[in-house]
Scaffold this motif. Structure first.
Motif, short mmCIF file in Angstrom:
data_model
loop_
_atom_site.label_atom_id
_atom_site.label_comp_id
_atom_site.label_asym_id
_atom_site.label_seq_id
_atom_site.Cartn_x
_atom_site.Cartn_y
_atom_site.Cartn_z
N VAL A 1 0.87 -1.17 0.00
CA VAL A 1 0.00 0.00 0.00
C VAL A 1 0.91 1.22 0.00
N THR A 2 0.70 2.12 -0.94
CA THR A 2 1.49 3.35 -1.01
C THR A 2 0.61 4.53 -0.66
N LEU A 3 1.07 5.34 0.30
CA LEU A 3 0.35 6.52 0.73
C LEU A 3 1.24 7.75 0.57
N LYS A 4 0.68 8.81 -0.01
CA LYS A 4 1.42 10.06 -0.15
C LYS A 4 1.13 10.97 1.03
N LEU A 5 2.21 11.46 1.66
CA LEU A 5 2.08 12.37 2.81
C LEU A 5 2.72 13.70 2.42
N GLY A 6 1.88 14.74 2.29
CA GLY A 6 2.39 16.05 1.91
C GLY A 6 2.39 17.02 3.08
N HIS A 7 3.41 17.89 3.14
CA HIS A 7 3.43 18.95 4.15
C HIS A 7 4.22 20.14 3.60
N ILE A 8 4.21 21.27 4.31
CA ILE A 8 4.83 22.48 3.78
C ILE A 8 6.21 22.77 4.36
N ALA A 9 6.64 21.99 5.36
CA ALA A 9 7.92 22.27 6.03
C ALA A 9 9.10 21.80 5.19
N GLU A 10 10.27 22.36 5.51
CA GLU A 10 11.51 21.86 4.92
C GLU A 10 11.85 20.53 5.59
N PRO A 11 12.60 19.66 4.93
CA PRO A 11 12.92 18.35 5.50
C PRO A 11 13.62 18.42 6.84
N GLU A 12 14.43 19.48 7.07
CA GLU A 12 15.16 19.58 8.33
C GLU A 12 14.33 20.16 9.47
N GLN B 1 11.25 16.21 9.80
CA GLN B 1 12.00 15.02 10.21
C GLN B 1 11.05 13.98 10.80
N GLY B 2 10.01 14.46 11.48
CA GLY B 2 9.02 13.55 12.05
C GLY B 2 8.30 12.75 10.98
N ALA B 3 7.99 13.41 9.86
CA ALA B 3 7.32 12.72 8.75
C ALA B 3 8.18 11.58 8.22
N ASP B 4 9.47 11.85 8.09
CA ASP B 4 10.39 10.81 7.60
C ASP B 4 10.53 9.67 8.61
N HIS B 5 10.59 10.04 9.89
CA HIS B 5 10.68 9.04 10.96
C HIS B 5 9.44 8.15 10.98
N PHE B 6 8.29 8.77 10.84
CA PHE B 6 7.02 8.06 10.81
C PHE B 6 6.97 7.08 9.65
N ALA B 7 7.37 7.54 8.47
CA ALA B 7 7.36 6.67 7.28
C ALA B 7 8.27 5.47 7.48
N LYS B 8 9.42 5.70 8.12
CA LYS B 8 10.36 4.61 8.37
C LYS B 8 9.77 3.59 9.35
N LEU B 9 9.15 4.09 10.44
CA LEU B 9 8.52 3.19 11.42
C LEU B 9 7.44 2.32 10.77
#
Length: 323
Positions: free
Chosen positions: A24-35, A40-48
């Motif tokens: 299942v692929t889900l797209k998560l969009g937000h307006i913040a810079e990656p740092e 960073q939380g979005a990336d951590h969440f995706a990894k978990l």
């Protein structure tokens, strides 16, 4: 005999193909810079989620407004054209008006009070969004918001008079600026840097993480640590995407969202001083921590009255009663 063995092998292969369904692929969009901490939380969440689902759920993160501004993203949840997003309660308040209570100026005693209020009253109010096609998995953090501008240091409400300030498209922030004598200008974050650079507006207000990572300090002479509001960052998923998941997959997302909430909030605390020092070291912005917060709280109290007239004071009292 050969046919029997062949049939058994075919059945096993068919069973394996059924259990090994496409991810299942889900797209998560937000307006913040990656740092940014919640970036960073979005990336951590995706990894978990990927680890805990054994690769069955793949969350693709699109930062920096790649999928649109916050209003576009939240609207997309309702239409089912956006799978997931991180957005502020201020923007969510345009769709679930009651949650704007969390953006009232000076409603929280400190960040720990904010955490407790959001994890209880906040999650209850967020359920109202389910009728609009969006489910709140957890409420993360954006940070404490402060004022920047190009005219003068802001120490008292009188210093705000006549300044043209960018605000989110949210009645609470528009009315807050009016109560301070400033001129509110609603504008998407993606347009803000250029507007500041060209002098279309005098100032803006945001958490230190946004000010530093989006480099607003490059085009702003003064930062005043007003701490006028606390910005939370709910993690939302569209009901369309949610209903396509199995109960087990839903549980994985929910638990990962809550675990990332705690991780990301701590990251915000750890990085706040770093971002402030980064702004100071840039040499472009004078930092002022001599702000009369009591005067600001008094001047902006009429915004509370506007909220109370519309929704009553039940939500405000519930937040204030939290110990």
């Amino acid at each position: 005999m050969f046919r029997t063995i062949f049939g058994a092998v075919a059945a096993l292969l068919l069973g394996a193909s059924l259990t090994m369904a496409a991810p299942v692929t889900l797209k998560l969009g937000h307006i913040a810079e990656p740092e940014n901490p919640y970036g960073q939380g979005a990336d951590h969440f995706a990894k978990l989620v990927k680890e805990r689902s054994n690769g069955e759920i793949d969350i693709k993160v699109y930062p920096s407004s790649q999928l649109g501004n916050q209003r576009d993203l939240v609207e997309g949840l309702g239409f089912g054209t956006v799978d997931m997003t991180l957005t502020g309660t201020a923007v969510l308040g345009n769709f679930v008006p009651e949650v704007a209570v969390f953006d009232l100026p000076f409603i929280f005693r400190d960040v720990n009070h904010a955490y407790k209020a959001l994890d209880t009253v906040g999650m209850d109010l967020a359920k109202k969004g389910e009728d609009r096609g969006m489910i709140t998995l957890a409420i993360w953090e954006n940070g404490v918001r402060h004022m920047t501008n190009n005219a003068r240091p802001i120490k008292t409400p009188a210093d705000m008079k006549g300044l043209k300030f960018r605000v989110m498209e949210q009645p609470v922030y528009i009315e807050m600026m009016k109560s301070l004598g400033a001129s509110p200008t609603p504008m998407a974050m993606s347009e803000l840097y250029t507007a500041l650079q060209k002098g279309v507006i005098d100032g803006q207000e945001n958490p230190l993480a946004h000010i530093a990572t989006k480099r607003f300090n490059e085009v702003q002479k003064y930062l005043s640590l007003s701490g006028h509001t606390y910005a939370s960052e709910p993690l939302l998923i569209s009901k369309t995407a949610w209903n396509k998941l199995t109960p087990e997959q839903q549980q994985i997302l929910k638990k990962a969202a809550e675990d990332t909430r705690d991780w990301e909030r701590q990251l915000c605390r750890d990085l706040e001083g770093k971002f402030l020092q980064q702004i100071k070291d840039s040499g472009t912005t004078q930092v002022n921590d001599d702000v009369d917060k009591e005067a600001f709280a008094k001047a902006t109290r009429p915004v509370w009255d506007i909220y109370t007239k519309r929704f009553g004071d039940k939500n405000i009292k519930a937040i204030q009663d939290i110990k």
